[in-house]
Design a protein around this motif. Sequence first.
Motif, PDB file in Angstrom:
ATOM      1  N   CYS A  65       0.826  -1.214   0.000  1.00  0.00           N
ATOM      2  CA  CYS A  65       0.000   0.000   0.000  1.00  0.00           C
ATOM      3  C   CYS A  65       0.860   1.265   0.000  1.00  0.00           C
ATOM      4  O   CYS A  65       0.369   2.367   0.235  1.00  0.00           O
TER       5      CYS A  65
ATOM      6  N   VAL B 148      -0.633   3.563  -7.038  1.00  0.00           N
ATOM      7  CA  VAL B 148      -1.847   2.914  -7.533  1.00  0.00           C
ATOM      8  C   VAL B 148      -2.470   3.748  -8.652  1.00  0.00           C
ATOM      9  O   VAL B 148      -2.673   4.947  -8.500  1.00  0.00           O
TER      10      VAL B 148
ATOM     11  N   CYS C 245      -0.447   5.089   0.492  1.00  0.00           N
ATOM     12  CA  CYS C 245      -1.706   5.310  -0.221  1.00  0.00           C
ATOM     13  C   CYS C 245      -2.584   6.265   0.593  1.00  0.00           C
ATOM     14  O   CYS C 245      -2.627   6.199   1.825  1.00  0.00           O
TER      15      CYS C 245
ATOM     16  N   PHE D 159      -5.521   6.147   1.151  1.00  0.00           N
ATOM     17  CA  PHE D 159      -6.591   5.443   1.870  1.00  0.00           C
ATOM     18  C   PHE D 159      -6.069   4.517   2.968  1.00  0.00           C
ATOM     19  O   PHE D 159      -6.858   3.819   3.606  1.00  0.00           O
ATOM     20  N   LEU D 160      -4.761   4.499   3.156  1.00  0.00           N
ATOM     21  CA  LEU D 160      -4.198   3.639   4.199  1.00  0.00           C
ATOM     22  C   LEU D 160      -4.313   4.346   5.549  1.00  0.00           C
ATOM     23  O   LEU D 160      -3.762   5.424   5.748  1.00  0.00           O
TER      24      LEU D 160
ATOM     25  N   CYS E  62      -6.802  -0.644   4.936  1.00  0.00           N
ATOM     26  CA  CYS E  62      -7.426   0.056   3.809  1.00  0.00           C
ATOM     27  C   CYS E  62      -8.784   0.609   4.264  1.00  0.00           C
ATOM     28  O   CYS E  62      -9.645  -0.153   4.707  1.00  0.00           O
TER      29      CYS E  62
ATOM     30  N   ILE F  71     -11.012   1.896   2.393  1.00  0.00           N
ATOM     31  CA  ILE F  71     -12.059   1.710   1.360  1.00  0.00           C
ATOM     32  C   ILE F  71     -12.049   0.246   0.890  1.00  0.00           C
ATOM     33  O   ILE F  71     -12.295  -0.030  -0.291  1.00  0.00           O
TER      34      ILE F  71
ATOM     35  N   PRO G 190      -9.605  -0.753  -5.606  1.00  0.00           N
ATOM     36  CA  PRO G 190      -9.565  -1.001  -7.052  1.00  0.00           C
ATOM     37  C   PRO G 190      -9.005  -2.371  -7.415  1.00  0.00           C
ATOM     38  O   PRO G 190      -8.445  -3.071  -6.576  1.00  0.00           O
TER      39      PRO G 190
ATOM     40  N   CYS H 291      -5.435  -3.471  -6.493  1.00  0.00           N
ATOM     41  CA  CYS H 291      -5.223  -3.877  -5.096  1.00  0.00           C
ATOM     42  C   CYS H 291      -5.773  -5.287  -4.859  1.00  0.00           C
ATOM     43  O   CYS H 291      -5.251  -6.035  -4.034  1.00  0.00           O
TER      44      CYS H 291
ATOM     45  N   MET I 237      -4.362   7.348  -8.472  1.00  0.00           N
ATOM     46  CA  MET I 237      -5.581   7.332  -7.656  1.00  0.00           C
ATOM     47  C   MET I 237      -5.850   8.678  -6.988  1.00  0.00           C
ATOM     48  O   MET I 237      -6.991   9.159  -7.003  1.00  0.00           O
TER      49      MET I 237
END
Length: 230
Positions: free
Chosen positions: A71, A75, A129, A131-132, A137, A139, A144, A147, A204
């Motif tokens: 992560c 991405v 990331c 979103f980490l 994660c 999300i 996606p 991942c 992303m």
Amino acid sequence: MNIQNYYNGQNPLKQILFKTIQDELQVSPFETAILPAYSKVMEFAQGIIEQLENSGQTPPISCKAGCSYCCHSQVKIIPIEALSIHTHITNTFNDLEVSDLKKRISSFQLLSKGKTFEQRFSMKEKLPCIFLMSGKCSIYKSRPSICRSWNSLDHLDCKIAYNSEDSQTEIQSSPARNYVYGSARELFELIARQLSLQTQISHMHKAITDCFNATDPLKQWCLGTEIFNL
Ligand code: SF4
């Protein structure tokens, strides 16, 4: 709209995936049909992977909750993935979480701006990331396909690669996830192309920013408006 020919290629898995959503795609307006169809394909793909992995037809995967070396990779996503994530954010994040996410995106943009792939790789600890969150994660259900595809047969290889300065370090992985989720992603690229909707791959953080900047991005994208990479 001719939806009969969304998929007319030779990949048998893509044909199977397409058949699972053929009826859903008939629903009008298209903007109400496409995300449920996308979710259905992802669930179907996950079912295939679980069957393969649980029956021992593919090698055991070492990936587990809490491991997030991958992560810190870069991405890239396609529009339908960005729109699915944006819808997930809209439906589940509160105002503070959205505000924090926007701050992480700004920080990511500031730190990565003008950097080459190698330079970004060397500062990956500072570029997790967006979103980490606390090693997880945020999300996960809408993550996606890249991942979902990514996997490792030995998480120690991931640790070595993460601590290495070499961005080309090899990680042994099972090809099944790549094939299944890659086919799902290609199917939605084909559908979008057939309908003359934007299809290009974006980083992303950039694609999510584009969604935040658009008014009703899902509807706009379905109408053929260029909302990504403007
Ligand atoms: S979206 Fe989730 S799984 Fe994918 S890199 Fe980001 S935190 Fe990791």
